[in-house]
Write an enzyme that holds these catalytic residues in place. Structure first.
Site, PDB file in Angstrom:
ATOM      1  N   ASP A 102       0.825  -1.226   0.000  1.00  0.00           N
ATOM      2  CA  ASP A 102       0.000   0.000   0.000  1.00  0.00           C
ATOM      3  C   ASP A 102       0.855   1.269   0.000  1.00  0.00           C
ATOM      4  O   ASP A 102       0.642   2.186   0.799  1.00  0.00           O
ATOM      5  CB  ASP A 102      -0.943   0.023   1.200  1.00  0.00           C
ATOM      6  CG  ASP A 102      -1.889  -1.166   1.250  1.00  0.00           C
ATOM      7  OD1 ASP A 102      -2.043  -1.837   0.217  1.00  0.00           O
ATOM      8  OD2 ASP A 102      -2.459  -1.423   2.323  1.00  0.00           O
ATOM      9  N   ASP A 111      -0.444  -4.498  -3.807  1.00  0.00           N
ATOM     10  CA  ASP A 111      -1.412  -3.412  -4.037  1.00  0.00           C
ATOM     11  C   ASP A 111      -0.750  -2.049  -3.859  1.00  0.00           C
ATOM     12  O   ASP A 111      -1.329  -1.133  -3.267  1.00  0.00           O
ATOM     13  CB  ASP A 111      -2.600  -3.540  -3.070  1.00  0.00           C
ATOM     14  CG  ASP A 111      -3.305  -4.878  -3.163  1.00  0.00           C
ATOM     15  OD1 ASP A 111      -3.190  -5.548  -4.199  1.00  0.00           O
ATOM     16  OD2 ASP A 111      -3.980  -5.253  -2.191  1.00  0.00           O
ATOM     17  N   ARG A 154      -5.403  -6.183  -9.331  1.00  0.00           N
ATOM     18  CA  ARG A 154      -6.592  -6.929  -8.920  1.00  0.00           C
ATOM     19  C   ARG A 154      -7.652  -5.925  -8.479  1.00  0.00           C
ATOM     20  O   ARG A 154      -7.329  -4.794  -8.092  1.00  0.00           O
ATOM     21  CB  ARG A 154      -6.259  -7.926  -7.809  1.00  0.00           C
ATOM     22  CG  ARG A 154      -5.665  -7.319  -6.542  1.00  0.00           C
ATOM     23  CD  ARG A 154      -5.392  -8.402  -5.521  1.00  0.00           C
ATOM     24  NE  ARG A 154      -4.839  -7.858  -4.272  1.00  0.00           N
ATOM     25  CZ  ARG A 154      -4.760  -8.561  -3.144  1.00  0.00           C
ATOM     26  NH1 ARG A 154      -5.201  -9.819  -3.100  1.00  0.00           N
ATOM     27  NH2 ARG A 154      -4.250  -8.024  -2.058  1.00  0.00           N
ATOM     28  N   TRP A 156     -10.068  -3.948  -6.263  1.00  0.00           N
ATOM     29  CA  TRP A 156     -10.421  -3.641  -4.879  1.00  0.00           C
ATOM     30  C   TRP A 156     -11.923  -3.386  -4.765  1.00  0.00           C
ATOM     31  O   TRP A 156     -12.525  -3.589  -3.720  1.00  0.00           O
ATOM     32  CB  TRP A 156      -9.612  -2.439  -4.404  1.00  0.00           C
ATOM     33  CG  TRP A 156      -9.707  -2.153  -2.934  1.00  0.00           C
ATOM     34  CD1 TRP A 156     -10.145  -3.003  -1.954  1.00  0.00           C
ATOM     35  CD2 TRP A 156      -9.369  -0.944  -2.261  1.00  0.00           C
ATOM     36  NE1 TRP A 156     -10.089  -2.397  -0.718  1.00  0.00           N
ATOM     37  CE2 TRP A 156      -9.609  -1.129  -0.882  1.00  0.00           C
ATOM     38  CE3 TRP A 156      -8.869   0.289  -2.695  1.00  0.00           C
ATOM     39  CZ2 TRP A 156      -9.391  -0.131   0.063  1.00  0.00           C
ATOM     40  CZ3 TRP A 156      -8.632   1.273  -1.756  1.00  0.00           C
ATOM     41  CH2 TRP A 156      -8.894   1.062  -0.387  1.00  0.00           C
TER      42      TRP A 156
END
Length: 324
Positions: A148, A169, A234, A236
């Protein structure tokens, strides 16, 4: 000239100067220095003293050094411009106890500065930048974290010539964000996910677009490339939208290209690729989801350009940052 006229001229001049000062326009550049020879000793102090709701750029020149602080740019601090001496010379460093740079004020610009969250691989998140500022720009910056790293929350955001480091991510959120000529550096971890875009509705106009970028390993972890399985992103949220255009995709990116996120559907996403190159750019093995597409016509990619996705022609030229 009579004394009455002279007094009137002095009064009017003083009134005009006072009006300018009340709006904070009397100072357009201030210096932050760790050596004590600037206007402020910390970035946070300089921002706290900046004018509110400024309609013109307020430049904070941050001299070389490592500033260990958590910096917040509040909503009322508009058109702040942070300028460093280079991303390896001027560094703002925080840890997982908070976001290193948290931006809300519209018109924010960061230039030639390094932003790092040093939490490490064991932390559940290592947010270096949380950006909720509309019409914001990061130019020639380094944004370094692990999981993140960059939270592109909302608004129109432009990243130009930036190096962004992370693991899982590491670029995520629901902004309309365009990345041009950026290096997306995967740090070593067995599984890496470059993006997690979180568009919620088909009526939204948000997406992540990458143009002339490099999806590759961080230089210090290049020897571990064969031990990493990476994907481009991907979802969220259900309508997650990502475009990768004219970019280099390295070998550690899995042939499937994209992956699922637990609890999120895959039938509503939009994941497109156009004219990419490199050992990971072969699209023949991509996941078979309705919204995963390889574009053949450049006109189909127009919606992900700066002029369309960001309405860039209306605001970026005023910032003095180049864009395509």
């Amino acid at each position: 000239m009579t004394s009455t006229v002279l007094v009137l001229i002095i009064f009017l001049s003083t009134s005009i100067l006072s009006s300018l000062c009340s709006h904070g326009d009397e100072v357009s550049v201030v210096i932050v220095s760790k050596d004590g020879d600037g206007d402020y000793g910390s970035v946070s102090e300089a921002i706290a003293k900046a004018p509110e709701f400024s309609e013109t750029p307020y430049t904070i020149q941050v001299r070389s050094g490592t500033y260990k602080e958590f910096v917040v740019v509040p909503r009322e601090k508009t058109n702040i411009k942070l300028v460093g001496d280079g991303p390896s010379q001027t560094r703002i460093v925080g840890s997982h106890h908070g976001t290193t740079l948290d931006v809300y004020g519209e018109g924010f610009v960061a230039e030639n500065i390094g932003l790092m969250n040093s939490a490490g691989l064991k932390a559940s998140a290592a947010v270096a930048v949380r950006n909720e500022a509309n019409n914001s720009i990061f130019f020639q910056c380094s944004i370094e974290g692990f999981q993140d790293t960059l939270w592109a929350v909302a608004g129109r955001q432009f990243y130009k010539n930036c190096d962004i480091y992370g693991t899982v991510d590491f670029i995520y959120g629901d902004a309309a964000a365009l990345f041009q000529d950026c290096n997306l550096y995967a740090r070593y971890r067995p599984y890496v996910t470059f993006t997690a875009q979180s568009r919620r509705s088909p009526d939204d106009h948000t997406a992540f677009a990458f143009q002339h970028c490099h999806f590759t390993m961080a230089p210090e972890d290049a020897a571990m490339k064969s031990k990493v399985r990476a994907t481009l992103g991907r979802p969220w949220r259900p309508y997650s939208t990502v475009a990768v255009i004219d970019s280099f995709i390295d070998s550690m990116v899995d042939p499937t290209g994209w992956e699922e996120m637990q609890g999120q559907p895959t039938d509503k996403v939009t994941y497109v690729e156009f004219n990419n190159y490199g050992p990971g750019s072969n699209t023949s093995g991509r996941v078979n989801w309705p919204g995963v597409k390889v574009l053949s016509d450049p006109n189909e990619a127009q919606q992900f350009t700066a002029s369309v996705l960001l309405d860039a022609d209306s605001w970026i030229p005023h910032k003095g940052v180049p864009y395509n």
